[in-house]
Design a protein around this motif. Structure first.
Motif, PDB file in Angstrom:
ATOM      1  N   TYR A 100       0.847  -1.188   0.000  1.00 22.23           N
ATOM      2  CA  TYR A 100       0.000   0.000   0.000  1.00 22.23           C
ATOM      3  C   TYR A 100       0.884   1.239   0.000  1.00 22.23           C
ATOM      4  O   TYR A 100       1.792   1.370   0.833  1.00 22.23           O
ATOM      5  N   LEU A 101       0.616   2.162  -0.927  1.00 19.69           N
ATOM      6  CA  LEU A 101       1.431   3.363  -1.086  1.00 19.69           C
ATOM      7  C   LEU A 101       0.705   4.603  -0.578  1.00 19.69           C
ATOM      8  O   LEU A 101      -0.495   4.762  -0.792  1.00 19.69           O
ATOM      9  N   THR A 102       1.451   5.479   0.059  1.00 18.78           N
ATOM     10  CA  THR A 102       0.948   6.787   0.442  1.00 18.78           C
ATOM     11  C   THR A 102       1.865   7.857  -0.118  1.00 18.78           C
ATOM     12  O   THR A 102       3.059   7.621  -0.339  1.00 18.78           O
ATOM     13  N   TRP A 103       1.309   9.037  -0.370  1.00 15.57           N
ATOM     14  CA  TRP A 103       2.159  10.176  -0.689  1.00 15.57           C
ATOM     15  C   TRP A 103       2.798  10.701   0.596  1.00 15.57           C
ATOM     16  O   TRP A 103       2.411  10.326   1.709  1.00 15.57           O
ATOM     17  N   GLY A 104       3.770  11.581   0.452  1.00 18.84           N
ATOM     18  CA  GLY A 104       4.614  11.983   1.566  1.00 18.84           C
ATOM     19  C   GLY A 104       3.980  12.988   2.501  1.00 18.84           C
ATOM     20  O   GLY A 104       4.197  14.199   2.385  1.00 18.84           O
ATOM     21  N   GLU A 105       3.236  12.517   3.451  1.00 20.38           N
ATOM     22  CA  GLU A 105       2.652  13.355   4.491  1.00 20.38           C
ATOM     23  C   GLU A 105       3.534  13.307   5.740  1.00 20.38           C
ATOM     24  O   GLU A 105       4.414  12.448   5.861  1.00 20.38           O
ATOM     25  N   PRO A 106       3.323  14.221   6.691  1.00 16.34           N
ATOM     26  CA  PRO A 106       4.067  14.142   7.951  1.00 16.34           C
ATOM     27  C   PRO A 106       3.839  12.792   8.630  1.00 16.34           C
ATOM     28  O   PRO A 106       2.784  12.174   8.468  1.00 16.34           O
ATOM     29  N   PRO A 107       4.820  12.315   9.384  1.00 16.70           N
ATOM     30  CA  PRO A 107       4.738  10.962   9.952  1.00 16.70           C
ATOM     31  C   PRO A 107       3.458  10.673  10.720  1.00 16.70           C
ATOM     32  O   PRO A 107       2.897   9.578  10.608  1.00 16.70           O
ATOM     33  N   ARG A 120      -5.575  16.006   0.502  1.00 17.07           N
ATOM     34  CA  ARG A 120      -4.660  15.957   1.646  1.00 17.07           C
ATOM     35  C   ARG A 120      -3.337  16.627   1.307  1.00 17.07           C
ATOM     36  O   ARG A 120      -2.747  17.328   2.142  1.00 17.07           O
ATOM     37  N   MET A 121      -2.836  16.416   0.071  1.00 17.51           N
ATOM     38  CA  MET A 121      -1.600  17.064  -0.345  1.00 17.51           C
ATOM     39  C   MET A 121      -1.756  18.579  -0.355  1.00 17.51           C
ATOM     40  O   MET A 121      -0.908  19.326   0.154  1.00 17.51           O
ATOM     41  N   THR A 122      -2.846  19.068  -0.947  1.00 19.90           N
ATOM     42  CA  THR A 122      -3.060  20.511  -1.060  1.00 19.90           C
ATOM     43  C   THR A 122      -3.206  21.155   0.315  1.00 19.90           C
ATOM     44  O   THR A 122      -2.731  22.279   0.543  1.00 19.90           O
ATOM     45  N   ALA A 123      -3.836  20.461   1.249  1.00 22.99           N
ATOM     46  CA  ALA A 123      -4.018  21.013   2.594  1.00 22.99           C
ATOM     47  C   ALA A 123      -2.695  21.217   3.321  1.00 22.99           C
ATOM     48  O   ALA A 123      -2.627  22.020   4.260  1.00 22.99           O
ATOM     49  N   LEU A 124      -1.646  20.541   2.895  1.00 24.87           N
ATOM     50  CA  LEU A 124      -0.359  20.683   3.579  1.00 24.87           C
ATOM     51  C   LEU A 124       0.237  22.070   3.387  1.00 24.87           C
ATOM     52  O   LEU A 124       0.993  22.546   4.240  1.00 24.87           O
ATOM     53  N   ILE A 153       6.742  21.488   6.611  1.00 18.87           N
ATOM     54  CA  ILE A 153       5.577  21.081   7.372  1.00 18.87           C
ATOM     55  C   ILE A 153       5.896  20.041   8.440  1.00 18.87           C
ATOM     56  O   ILE A 153       5.043  19.709   9.263  1.00 18.87           O
ATOM     57  N   SER A 154       7.104  19.519   8.405  1.00 21.39           N
ATOM     58  CA  SER A 154       7.620  18.557   9.366  1.00 21.39           C
ATOM     59  C   SER A 154       9.130  18.613   9.177  1.00 21.39           C
ATOM     60  O   SER A 154       9.592  19.078   8.126  1.00 21.39           O
ATOM     61  N   PRO A 155       9.928  18.207  10.146  1.00 19.71           N
ATOM     62  CA  PRO A 155      11.373  18.316   9.954  1.00 19.71           C
ATOM     63  C   PRO A 155      11.839  17.721   8.629  1.00 19.71           C
ATOM     64  O   PRO A 155      11.598  16.547   8.327  1.00 19.71           O
ATOM     65  N   ASN A 156      12.457  18.601   7.804  1.00 22.92           N
ATOM     66  CA  ASN A 156      13.026  18.220   6.510  1.00 22.92           C
ATOM     67  C   ASN A 156      11.981  17.796   5.478  1.00 22.92           C
ATOM     68  O   ASN A 156      12.340  17.300   4.410  1.00 22.92           O
ATOM     69  N   LEU A 157      10.686  18.022   5.741  1.00 22.24           N
ATOM     70  CA  LEU A 157       9.632  17.690   4.779  1.00 22.24           C
ATOM     71  C   LEU A 157       9.059  18.989   4.236  1.00 22.24           C
ATOM     72  O   LEU A 157       8.414  19.752   4.957  1.00 22.24           O
ATOM     73  N   TRP A 158       9.279  19.218   2.933  1.00 21.64           N
ATOM     74  CA  TRP A 158       8.983  20.494   2.268  1.00 21.64           C
ATOM     75  C   TRP A 158       7.823  20.308   1.307  1.00 21.64           C
ATOM     76  O   TRP A 158       7.847  19.406   0.461  1.00 21.64           O
ATOM     77  N   ALA A 159       6.792  21.149   1.413  1.00 19.48           N
ATOM     78  CA  ALA A 159       5.592  21.032   0.580  1.00 19.48           C
ATOM     79  C   ALA A 159       5.648  21.910  -0.664  1.00 19.48           C
ATOM     80  O   ALA A 159       4.641  22.049  -1.361  1.00 19.48           O
ATOM     81  N   GLY A 160       6.811  22.465  -0.981  1.00 21.21           N
ATOM     82  CA  GLY A 160       6.895  23.396  -2.095  1.00 21.21           C
ATOM     83  C   GLY A 160       6.589  22.791  -3.449  1.00 21.21           C
ATOM     84  O   GLY A 160       6.045  23.465  -4.332  1.00 21.21           O
ATOM     85  N   VAL A 161       6.924  21.526  -3.648  1.00 15.91           N
ATOM     86  CA  VAL A 161       6.661  20.893  -4.938  1.00 15.91           C
ATOM     87  C   VAL A 161       5.164  20.908  -5.244  1.00 15.91           C
ATOM     88  O   VAL A 161       4.739  21.128  -6.382  1.00 15.91           O
ATOM     89  N   THR A 204       5.488  16.580  -1.934  1.00 17.69           N
ATOM     90  CA  THR A 204       6.402  16.901  -0.852  1.00 17.69           C
ATOM     91  C   THR A 204       7.786  16.319  -1.136  1.00 17.69           C
ATOM     92  O   THR A 204       7.924  15.310  -1.823  1.00 17.69           O
ATOM     93  N   ALA A 205       8.794  16.952  -0.563  1.00 14.95           N
ATOM     94  CA  ALA A 205      10.178  16.529  -0.754  1.00 14.95           C
ATOM     95  C   ALA A 205      10.901  16.486   0.582  1.00 14.95           C
ATOM     96  O   ALA A 205      10.673  17.331   1.457  1.00 14.95           O
ATOM     97  N   LEU A 206      11.767  15.487   0.723  1.00 17.41           N
ATOM     98  CA  LEU A 206      12.715  15.494   1.826  1.00 17.41           C
ATOM     99  C   LEU A 206      13.865  16.414   1.436  1.00 17.41           C
ATOM    100  O   LEU A 206      14.480  16.228   0.376  1.00 17.41           O
ATOM    101  N   VAL A 207      14.158  17.393   2.272  1.00 14.28           N
ATOM    102  CA  VAL A 207      15.195  18.380   1.979  1.00 14.28           C
ATOM    103  C   VAL A 207      16.174  18.393   3.149  1.00 14.28           C
ATOM    104  O   VAL A 207      15.766  18.578   4.301  1.00 14.28           O
ATOM    105  N   GLY A 208      17.453  18.218   2.851  1.00 12.13           N
ATOM    106  CA  GLY A 208      18.434  18.283   3.920  1.00 12.13           C
ATOM    107  C   GLY A 208      19.761  17.693   3.514  1.00 12.13           C
ATOM    108  O   GLY A 208      19.984  17.333   2.347  1.00 12.13           O
TER     109      GLY A 208
END
Length: 381
Positions: A209-216, A287-291, A301-309, A318-322
């Protein structure tokens, strides 16, 4: 348990600056974007360029590469079949829409693919979240009916790969005396969706089961619902996540790239993308847009989780940035809450694969989170 690292093939084009390539909801704008081929810095999704990415992903130790499905993309079956001969180990996670072909034909295609590739096919089953795009393919069903049809489709497909002769009449699909001659191993089935209907299908028929990158914390809630759906079907699921990545030797370097990408987004492009996203029927897209809510500040929106994309790209936003170490930390965090498969991507996909493969992958391997593999020259990686 170790993690599985996968990469992405940008079959709608690639760019060093334009984050909207691969957009899953741009068809909601009502017309095709004929300006794409003229965008500055666009890399066309040719077999030669995609082959570069696939060969690099294989050399760097990625297990598979996702190829998406959309009216914006090249066809995933045809594209990846052309790439199989260019690689030796890399698997291809082929996204397709089950309502657009019969389950018997899909099983036959998958079985052929397994034989010619040496078992390197994975299936990403995409039910389709938007009526408007489905109509372009001649699909008249509404969203809940599409999920019901997907369940019927996967039931038939799994039975065919189990060697059964299948007689099936459902509400949406039927086959008579369907079978696969000498079926090879069944490709693993990856499946995503945030609605209740999607979770029921995943619980009954998916392997991953796959999810898009939301906060943990939001991912935990979604995985718990998926586990309950699987338990009702007396099954267990494995889990994966789809994320972009900006990884660099230091955090400052990574965030400088993210800020440069954000500064390069014209306000009118963001506004147009947000209008399209506001029309989305997909629960996952909402859910993605609400972020980010269309705002260009407070995007971490969470440590190293960027919603700019997600400001300009529908779907995974979302992207992991760091730093390499920080990105490895976040992958480790997601793994601890139950995620094993990480489908990653970055702009541009060729260069970013090297940042992940050479910068982050060794850290994960040193932590015991990755199985070692032998590269194409015979060296242990």
């Amino acid at each position: 348990m170790t993690v599985h690292l996968h990469w992405f093939l940008p079959t709608s084009g690639d760019s060093r600056t334009d984050l909207s390539f691969g957009d899953a909801v741009s068809p909601l704008s009502g017309s095709a974007d004929d300006t794409r081929s003229g965008r500055q810095g666009r890399r066309e999704p040719t077999v030669d360029y995609l082959g570069q990415i696939a060969r690099s992903a294989e050399q760097l130790g990625f297990e598979a590469a996702l190829t998406p499905t959309s009216t914006e993309c090249e066809d995933a079956w045809v594209t990846t079949a052309a790439l199989v001969a260019q690689t030796q180990r890399l698997k291809y996670l082929v996204a397709f829409r089950p309502g657009l072909l019969s389950p018997t034909l899909a099983a036959q295609m998958a079985a052929t693919y397994q034989r010619i590739s040496g078992g390197r096919l994975l299936l990403n089953v995409v039910t389709g979240g938007e009526d408007l795009e489905q109509r372009r393919f001649g699909d008249p069903l509404g969203k809940d009916d599409r999920y019901a049809r997907t369940g019927e489709f996967l039931q038939v497909l799994r039975r065919l790969f189990a060697g059964e002769r299948v007689h099936f009449r459902g509400d949406h699909l039927w086959v008579e005396d369907a079978y696969l001659p000498a079926p090879p191993s069944r490709p693993e089935i990856f499946f995503g969706g945030s609605s209740a209907a999607a979770l029921e299908v995943a619980g009954r028929y998916a392997d991953v089961y796959l999810t898009w990158g939301e906060p943990p914390e939001q991912v935990v809630e979604k995985l718990d619902r998926a586990r309950l759906a699987a338990a009702r079907a007396e099954r267990e699921l494995r889990f994966g996540i789809r994320l972009h990545v900006i990884a660099r030797p230091t955090a400052d370097e990574a965030w400088a790239v993210a800020h440069r990408l954000l500064d390069g987004l014209p306000p009118e492009q963001i506004a147009a993308a947000q209008r399209a996203q506001s029309q989305a029927q997909s629960e996952g897209q909402r859910r993605m847009t609400a972020l980010h809510g269309g705002r260009t500040d407070q995007l971490e929106i969470s440590p190293n989780l960027w919603a700019g994309v997600g400001l300009v790209r529908g779907g995974a936003g979302t992207a992991l940035v760091g730093s390499y170490e920080e990105v490895a930390d976040r992958i480790d965090d997601y793994h601890r809450i139950g995620l094993d498969h990480f489908i990653l991507s970055g702009y541009p996909h060729l260069e970013e694969a090297y940042h992940l493969g050479e910068g982050v992958r060794p850290i994960l391997a040193n932590r015991g989170l990755l199985e070692s593999h032998t590269d194409l020259r015979g060296a242990q990686v």
